[in-house]
Design a protein around this motif. Structure first.
Motif, PDB file in Angstrom:
ATOM      1  N   ARG A   6       0.586  -0.895   0.001  1.00  0.00           N
ATOM      2  CA  ARG A   6       0.047   0.013  -0.385  1.00  0.00           C
ATOM      3  C   ARG A   6       0.126   0.684   0.050  1.00  0.00           C
ATOM      4  O   ARG A   6       2.324   0.869   0.414  1.00  0.00           O
ATOM      5  CB  ARG A   6      -0.571   0.116   1.617  1.00  0.00           C
ATOM      6  CG  ARG A   6      -1.859  -1.431   1.259  1.00  0.00           C
ATOM      7  CD  ARG A   6      -2.923  -1.361   2.299  1.00  0.00           C
ATOM      8  NE  ARG A   6      -1.242  -1.635   3.198  1.00  0.00           N
ATOM      9  CZ  ARG A   6      -1.437  -1.276   4.922  1.00  0.00           C
ATOM     10  NH1 ARG A   6      -2.609  -0.765   5.471  1.00  0.00           N
ATOM     11  NH2 ARG A   6      -0.348  -1.965   5.900  1.00  0.00           N
ATOM     12  N   GLU A  66       0.240   3.825   1.428  1.00  0.00           N
ATOM     13  CA  GLU A  66       0.699   4.152   3.526  1.00  0.00           C
ATOM     14  C   GLU A  66       2.005   3.634   3.798  1.00  0.00           C
ATOM     15  O   GLU A  66       2.681   3.639   3.937  1.00  0.00           O
ATOM     16  CB  GLU A  66      -0.411   4.165   3.326  1.00  0.00           C
ATOM     17  CG  GLU A  66      -0.776   3.324   3.390  1.00  0.00           C
ATOM     18  CD  GLU A  66      -2.601   2.999   3.563  1.00  0.00           C
ATOM     19  OE1 GLU A  66      -4.093   2.355   3.037  1.00  0.00           O
ATOM     20  OE2 GLU A  66      -2.407   3.808   2.187  1.00  0.00           O
ATOM     21  N   TRP A  67       1.905   2.336   3.359  1.00  0.00           N
ATOM     22  CA  TRP A  67       2.446   1.257   3.414  1.00  0.00           C
ATOM     23  C   TRP A  67       4.427   1.848   3.365  1.00  0.00           C
ATOM     24  O   TRP A  67       5.372   2.137   3.949  1.00  0.00           O
ATOM     25  CB  TRP A  67       2.624   0.021   3.979  1.00  0.00           C
ATOM     26  CG  TRP A  67       3.635  -1.436   4.406  1.00  0.00           C
ATOM     27  CD1 TRP A  67       3.591  -1.713   5.664  1.00  0.00           C
ATOM     28  CD2 TRP A  67       4.470  -1.708   3.287  1.00  0.00           C
ATOM     29  NE1 TRP A  67       4.111  -2.747   5.507  1.00  0.00           N
ATOM     30  CE2 TRP A  67       5.169  -2.325   4.231  1.00  0.00           C
ATOM     31  CE3 TRP A  67       5.155  -1.234   2.786  1.00  0.00           C
ATOM     32  CZ2 TRP A  67       6.617  -3.235   4.340  1.00  0.00           C
ATOM     33  CZ3 TRP A  67       6.516  -1.894   2.122  1.00  0.00           C
ATOM     34  CH2 TRP A  67       6.809  -3.350   2.808  1.00  0.00           C
ATOM     35  N   ARG A 102       4.889   4.471   2.698  1.00  0.00           N
ATOM     36  CA  ARG A 102       5.342   5.759   2.904  1.00  0.00           C
ATOM     37  C   ARG A 102       5.602   5.932   4.407  1.00  0.00           C
ATOM     38  O   ARG A 102       6.755   6.200   4.693  1.00  0.00           O
ATOM     39  CB  ARG A 102       3.979   7.795   2.750  1.00  0.00           C
ATOM     40  CG  ARG A 102       3.783   7.574   1.654  1.00  0.00           C
ATOM     41  CD  ARG A 102       2.964   8.888   1.539  1.00  0.00           C
ATOM     42  NE  ARG A 102       1.573   8.073   1.906  1.00  0.00           N
ATOM     43  CZ  ARG A 102       0.877   8.364   1.101  1.00  0.00           C
ATOM     44  NH1 ARG A 102       1.035   8.081   0.262  1.00  0.00           N
ATOM     45  NH2 ARG A 102      -0.718   8.094   1.779  1.00  0.00           N
ATOM     46  N   ALA A 103       5.264   4.836   5.590  1.00  0.00           N
ATOM     47  CA  ALA A 103       5.498   4.713   6.672  1.00  0.00           C
ATOM     48  C   ALA A 103       7.447   4.580   6.610  1.00  0.00           C
ATOM     49  O   ALA A 103       7.965   4.185   7.678  1.00  0.00           O
ATOM     50  CB  ALA A 103       4.980   3.615   7.266  1.00  0.00           C
ATOM     51  N   ALA A 153       3.518   6.880  -4.173  1.00  0.00           N
ATOM     52  CA  ALA A 153       3.154   6.480  -2.690  1.00  0.00           C
ATOM     53  C   ALA A 153       3.811   8.316  -2.983  1.00  0.00           C
ATOM     54  O   ALA A 153       4.284   8.635  -1.121  1.00  0.00           O
ATOM     55  CB  ALA A 153       3.848   5.846  -1.921  1.00  0.00           C
TER      56      ALA A 153
END
Length: 429
Positions: free
Chosen positions: A229, A231-232, A234-235, A268
């Motif tokens: 994902r 968001e994953w 980006r984290a 991302a």
């Protein structure tokens, strides 16, 4: 002077016993596609009996613009006919300079990416090896973090960060200085993202050496079309930045437009420290690889990482032409997203009609996963019999993975999806 002879280059049929008798047992794709192929054009490949097959494999993602793409072929033929340099090591040539200019103008600059360009050798694993070496040289650390079900190549460094146990066993020696972490959704959502990673980084008793870099695929193709994902990702990027760990994105298979944008990480909104490219960067299936990295990481000394075939000038020619033709605007990108959605519609319909299958993917890399791990191979075999090339992936070969040419016509895409749908019905319907 006649430069091109119109007579056929190959004028006889070949008995397949030539391969079974003399070629090593290591061969693999040919076992699933028992035919002797002679010619290929656009989305089709033809065997020596004249039978055509729709190609939804595309050279494992090396033929994003199809077989013998006319625009690229003309540029290549013109270059060869003019006695252009073929083998150039790392010498400065017009062909290389033209590629660098086009790549910088149409790919890097519009995306705000300031990368140095390294030509590490002809293959994806060359690019990964150079990325790992550079990360260790820059940081002075040895350990690399990789992810479950990752695939990064077959040479020892790349293999050390690959997850597949069968491929790792082929090394014959311990594969060290790499530690796997769970990829996105590896625990099915029951564990917070990066909880384990951050815990062992902070725990002086964990036994984890501070890593030089993290290497990740945004979509794990060989691992089963596992999609990270946005968001994953980006984290992960934020974690690496906070901990002074370099982030390497392996875009060997998922770059060059496969997921929709040129780079798979664009969705991302991250800017990796190092990026590896190969497969379709040449545009024509010619061996060619790149390692891209931020300027401050360019600490190589001359000749510290080199290779005899890193100056494949015909590949520079077709690569520059592919970039100029397909990436000077967003037309192809929009088509990829639309065709990817069409594949998703068909796969979702199959999932609704039959139990025990699910679908996942991005852009024009799509997977159909089967709870019965033997079914995917049977579906691909059935599809081959009906004139379609498709391969399996995943740790148990439980996923049918589609990598059709990005330039495939809508008619041919639908034809191939119809063949695949019939194959699924025949196997599990």
């Amino acid at each position: 002077m006649q430069l091109l002879d119109s007579s056929p280059v190959l004028d006889k049929t070949i008995d397949d016993s030539v391969f079974t008798t003399h070629e090593s047992e290591v061969r693999s794709y040919c076992r699933n596609w028992p035919a002797v192929f002679t010619t290929a054009k656009d989305s089709y490949i033809t065997d020596q009996n004249g039978r055509e097959y729709l190609d939804f494999f595309a050279g494992a993602g090396s033929l994003n613009y199809g077989h013998n793409n006319e625009v690229l072929k003309k540029a290549l033929i013109d270059y060869i006919a003019s006695d252009g340099i073929t083998h150039g090591l790392d010498m400065a040539t017009v062909a290389k300079g033209n590629f660098i200019e086009k790549f910088t103008k149409h790919i890097l600059a519009p995306r705000g990416l300031d990368y140095k360009i390294q030509f590490p050798g002809p293959t994806g694993t060359n690019a990964v090896e150079s990325a790992l070496k550079l990360a260790r040289k820059v940081t002075g650390r040895e350990s690399i973090i990789s992810f479950t079900n990752a695939f990064h190549g077959m040479t020892l460094g790349s293999l050390s960060v690959t997850g597949n146990s069968m491929k790792r066993a082929g090394a014959g020696i311990p594969l060290v200085h790499a530690t796997p972490m769970p990829f996105d959704n590896y625990f099915g959502g029951v564990m917070e993202d990066f909880a384990w990673f951050e815990r062992v980084l902070d725990d002086s008793g964990s036994g984890l050496n501070r890593p030089a870099a993290v290497i990740v695929e945004t979509v794990q193709g060989e691992g089963g079309v596992n999609v990270a994902r946005a968001e994953w990702l980006r984290a992960l990027s934020d974690l690496c930045e906070r901990r002074d760990i370099l982030l390497i994105v392996d875009d060997v298979q998922m770059g060059c437009g496969r997921t929709g944008e040129f780079f798979s990480f664009e969705e991302a909104g991250i800017k990796p420290d190092i990026v590896t490219l190969s497969k379709s960067i040449s545009g024509y299936g010619l061996p060619f690889a790149l390692t891209l990295f931020k300027p401050e990481l360019d600490v190589w000394t001359p000749g510290e990482h080199n290779g005899t075939f890193r100056g494949n000038n015909p590949a520079f020619v077709t690569a520059a032409k592919a970039i100029e033709t397909y990436w000077s605007d967003d037309t192809l990108s929009r088509e990829i997203h639309a065709k990817g959605e069409r594949i998703n519609e068909v796969f979702t319909d199959l999932c609704n009609r039959y139990e025990g299958i699910s679908t996942r993917g991005r852009g024009m890399v799509r997977g159909l996963a089967f709870e019965d791990h033997t079914a995917a191979g049977k579906v691909c075999a059935q599809a081959f019999g009906a004139g379609l090339l498709a391969e399996t992936s995943g740790p148990s070969d439980e996923v049918v993975k589609l990598l059709p040419p990005l330039t495939i016509s809508r008619e041919d895409l639908d034809r191939g999806l119809s063949i695949l749908s019939d194959a699924v019905k025949e196997v599990i319907g």
